[in-house]
Design an enzyme around this catalytic site. Sequence first.
Site, PDB file in Angstrom:
ATOM      1  N   ASP A 101       0.793  -1.235   0.000  1.00 14.08           N
ATOM      2  CA  ASP A 101       0.000   0.000   0.000  1.00 14.08           C
ATOM      3  C   ASP A 101       0.826   1.287   0.000  1.00 14.08           C
ATOM      4  OD1 ASP A 101       0.850   0.271   2.711  1.00 14.08           O
ATOM      5  OD2 ASP A 101      -0.881  -0.891   3.406  1.00 14.08           O
ATOM      6  N   HIS A 116       7.029  -7.133  -1.070  1.00 18.42           N
ATOM      7  CA  HIS A 116       6.054  -7.773  -1.974  1.00 18.42           C
ATOM      8  C   HIS A 116       5.591  -6.855  -3.092  1.00 18.42           C
ATOM      9  CE1 HIS A 116       4.906 -10.865   1.388  1.00 18.42           C
ATOM     10  NE2 HIS A 116       6.141 -11.006   0.941  1.00 18.42           N
ATOM     11  N   CYS A 124       5.416  -5.151 -17.385  1.00 16.80           N
ATOM     12  CA  CYS A 124       5.137  -6.045 -18.513  1.00 16.80           C
ATOM     13  C   CYS A 124       5.958  -7.319 -18.311  1.00 16.80           C
ATOM     14  CB  CYS A 124       5.516  -5.383 -19.840  1.00 16.80           C
ATOM     15  SG  CYS A 124       5.481  -6.549 -21.232  1.00 16.80           S
ATOM     16  N   SER A 216       2.371  -8.377  11.712  1.00 16.34           N
ATOM     17  CA  SER A 216       2.476  -9.533  10.813  1.00 16.34           C
ATOM     18  C   SER A 216       2.370 -10.809  11.632  1.00 16.34           C
ATOM     19  CB  SER A 216       3.806  -9.528  10.062  1.00 16.34           C
ATOM     20  OG  SER A 216       3.939 -10.729   9.301  1.00 16.34           O
ATOM     21  N   SER A 217       1.581 -11.753  11.148  1.00 23.90           N
ATOM     22  CA  SER A 217       1.499 -13.048  11.824  1.00 23.90           C
ATOM     23  C   SER A 217       2.617 -13.965  11.339  1.00 23.90           C
ATOM     24  CB  SER A 217       0.132 -13.689  11.579  1.00 23.90           C
ATOM     25  OG  SER A 217      -0.124 -13.749  10.194  1.00 23.90           O
TER      26      SER A 217
HETATM   27 ZN   LIG Z   1       6.104  -5.175 -22.965  1.00 26.50          ZN
END
Ligand SMILES: [Zn+2]
Length: 283
Positions: A101, A116, A124, A216-217
């Site tokens: 976020d 993450h 792409c 966090s777990s």
């Molecule tokens: Zn591309």
Amino acid sequence: MPPAVSRAVELLAGRRVTVLTGAGISTDSGIPDYRGPDSPPRAPMTYQQFVGDPDRRRHYWARNHVGWRHVHETRPNPGHLAVRRMEDLGGVNGVITQNVDTLHEVAGSRNVIDLHGRYDRVICLTCGRRISRDHLAERLDALNPGFADDVPDAEIAPDADAVIEATAHFRVADCEHCGGILKPEIVYFGENVPKARVEKAFAMLDDADGLLVAGSSLTVMSGLRFVRRAHKTDRPIVIVNRGSTRGDDLATVKIDRGCSPTLTTMAEALATRRTRPGSPATG
Ligand SMILES: [Zn+2]
């Protein structure tokens, strides 16, 4: 101050720690934690499903096209601001977050590793070009006029999904340069965190005197491995999380409370110590 919080402050005072955060730090910003103690089980889409199934991909983008705006509008909460304050005080060398976020960045934290990925970037899968989610939103709006406006009561999810029934006619955008599949720059289930990013995060932790886990777990190894590393290298570990975590056995101090009040109390106490006249930290 609860005894466990007091112990954590004793431990953190005079140290520079790395902060590892998960969904629990963002719940007070209105982003639900699907792994929290009160949450229903949820089966997230895997990388293989996204890449291999055009129908699921279309459904994903249709939901994301609505949901990402809600994440876009969220604001940092006292938990994010407390982390930033601890960083300002010199007590934090950086933040490793499992959240996509970007609320730590918005809160002003300067050294953030988005383990993450980020909800606001798109990549792409063929040519590797990156574009902003804003830019993709313009293209999707052009392909699907009015689609995002017609959906009421969209539910917010950590990966910017929103619940929509009718997505069958949604038109997906492919890469403008090569026609390849576009994917949010988010690490999906079934996908690994890029190695260089993991190495950078380990280096951050190795450069710190301890680890503070917040919200966090530690269900997935991508987060738990930092707790194991800290433990293995004799660095103290403080865990702030509502409910049990997979790292509890390794924690020096475990605080079973919400992130916002706990981190705010901790930052306040640490600030008081740093500014106390005669304190070694000010000398
Ligand atoms: Zn591309």
